[in-house]
Design a protein around this motif. Sequence first.
Motif, PDB file in Angstrom:
ATOM      1  N   GLU A 164      11.842   5.200   1.110  1.00  0.00           N
ATOM      2  CA  GLU A 164      12.320   5.899  -0.098  1.00  0.00           C
ATOM      3  C   GLU A 164      13.542   4.526  -0.990  1.00  0.00           C
ATOM      4  N   ALA A 165      14.155   4.184   0.400  1.00  0.00           N
ATOM      5  CA  ALA A 165      14.517   4.038  -0.841  1.00  0.00           C
ATOM      6  C   ALA A 165      14.508   1.605  -0.768  1.00  0.00           C
ATOM      7  N   ALA A 178       4.543  -3.329  -0.222  1.00  0.00           N
ATOM      8  CA  ALA A 178       3.208  -2.774   0.427  1.00  0.00           C
ATOM      9  C   ALA A 178       3.665  -1.803   1.667  1.00  0.00           C
ATOM     10  N   LEU A 179       2.859  -1.108   1.789  1.00  0.00           N
ATOM     11  CA  LEU A 179       3.088  -0.235   3.047  1.00  0.00           C
ATOM     12  C   LEU A 179       1.617  -0.843   3.951  1.00  0.00           C
ATOM     13  N   ALA A 273      -0.373  -1.007  -2.419  1.00  0.00           N
ATOM     14  CA  ALA A 273      -0.002  -1.799  -3.399  1.00  0.00           C
ATOM     15  C   ALA A 273       1.165  -0.505  -3.915  1.00  0.00           C
ATOM     16  N   MET A 274       2.588  -0.556  -3.951  1.00  0.00           N
ATOM     17  CA  MET A 274       3.253   0.264  -4.418  1.00  0.00           C
ATOM     18  C   MET A 274       2.720   0.749  -5.955  1.00  0.00           C
ATOM     19  N   ALA A 275       2.619   1.461  -6.449  1.00  0.00           N
ATOM     20  CA  ALA A 275       2.093   1.193  -8.034  1.00  0.00           C
ATOM     21  C   ALA A 275       3.137   2.874  -8.484  1.00  0.00           C
ATOM     22  N   THR A 281       7.406   8.793  -1.493  1.00  0.00           N
ATOM     23  CA  THR A 281       7.042   8.347  -0.407  1.00  0.00           C
ATOM     24  C   THR A 281       5.896   9.348   0.242  1.00  0.00           C
ATOM     25  N   THR A 282       5.670  10.102  -0.201  1.00  0.00           N
ATOM     26  CA  THR A 282       4.601  11.353   0.181  1.00  0.00           C
ATOM     27  C   THR A 282       3.441  10.635  -0.785  1.00  0.00           C
ATOM     28  N   ASP A 283       3.788  10.256  -2.345  1.00  0.00           N
ATOM     29  CA  ASP A 283       1.980   9.992  -2.745  1.00  0.00           C
ATOM     30  C   ASP A 283       1.742   9.041  -2.044  1.00  0.00           C
TER      31      ASP A 283
END
Length: 314
Positions: A164-165, A178-179, A273-275, A281-283
């Motif tokens: 989240e941070a 990226a996750l 990748a974060m969009a 964070t759930t998304d």
Amino acid sequence: MSPGPPDRLALLEAVTRALVDPVFVLDRDGRYLEAFGGSDRAAYDSLAYLVGKTLHDIMPAAIADGFLADVRRVIDTGQPHVYEYTLSADDCAGNAHDGPPGPQWFMGRIAPIVAGAGDVPDCVAWVVINITRRRQLEAELQRFATTDELTGLLNRRAFLARLEAAMETARAAGLPLALAILDLDHFKAVNDRFGHAVGDAFLRYVAKALLAWPAAGKVLGRIGGEEFAVLFEGLALPSAAALLREWQAQFHVRPFELADQAIGVAFSAGVVAMADEDASTTDLLRRADHWLYEAKHAGRGLVAHPGWIDRRLG
């Protein structure tokens, strides 16, 4: 006939000798006018060497300057001051080193001494309490609260807090993030064949390897039984996916050694990748988990991500 009241000065001297924790009397120049108590050698070094010396006679200038500023502030304001600090016997010249070794944590309570009569100079009473054990317990509790006990990685709650941070930072700075979610292929078979003790050792081996392999901005967590999450701060999706494929190749040539046999290590992974659509964070986790499912559905041992299926079938 009842005894008369005790001699107050004799009683005071007896009390100060009995004090387990030290009390220092320091003047405006940081000179130790007196040092009482501190009889517990498990917590404190002997104090007699301090009397008559100044803070700067004993400690490095940077430490002494800070302590002296505190002494003068209490004298000038008349207000007590409480704070925590760390100090080692090695920091103090002339110390007998007959107390606890290594850096210790202390709570200092500094109060102004108001002179009732005579030529008592401006000074303070500095009461010291060794809180090292408390600090160690706090650190241990923090570790238990944030660390997966088996692997030493971040646990699910701590990883999500870090994620989240990182998402907030990446959005503010316009940086990529990226996750990935990794699932160990056929881990149940390892448990069933060799037992849970071997299964635990297998998980520790995987975690140790993932920690050791270099990657900029890598944050690891164990978020389920055989599921690991990897956060790549500052890394774009193609680079993150390439790293995951490299780790798969590393595991291929570095199996888990058990007595006279080797157990292969393989994992499936979904990476995104974060969009803009990732409001939380759930998304982001949901999308990574979706691509993990795609990797497993396509035969396991694969790294899947947005656009991957089209390229793979093409």
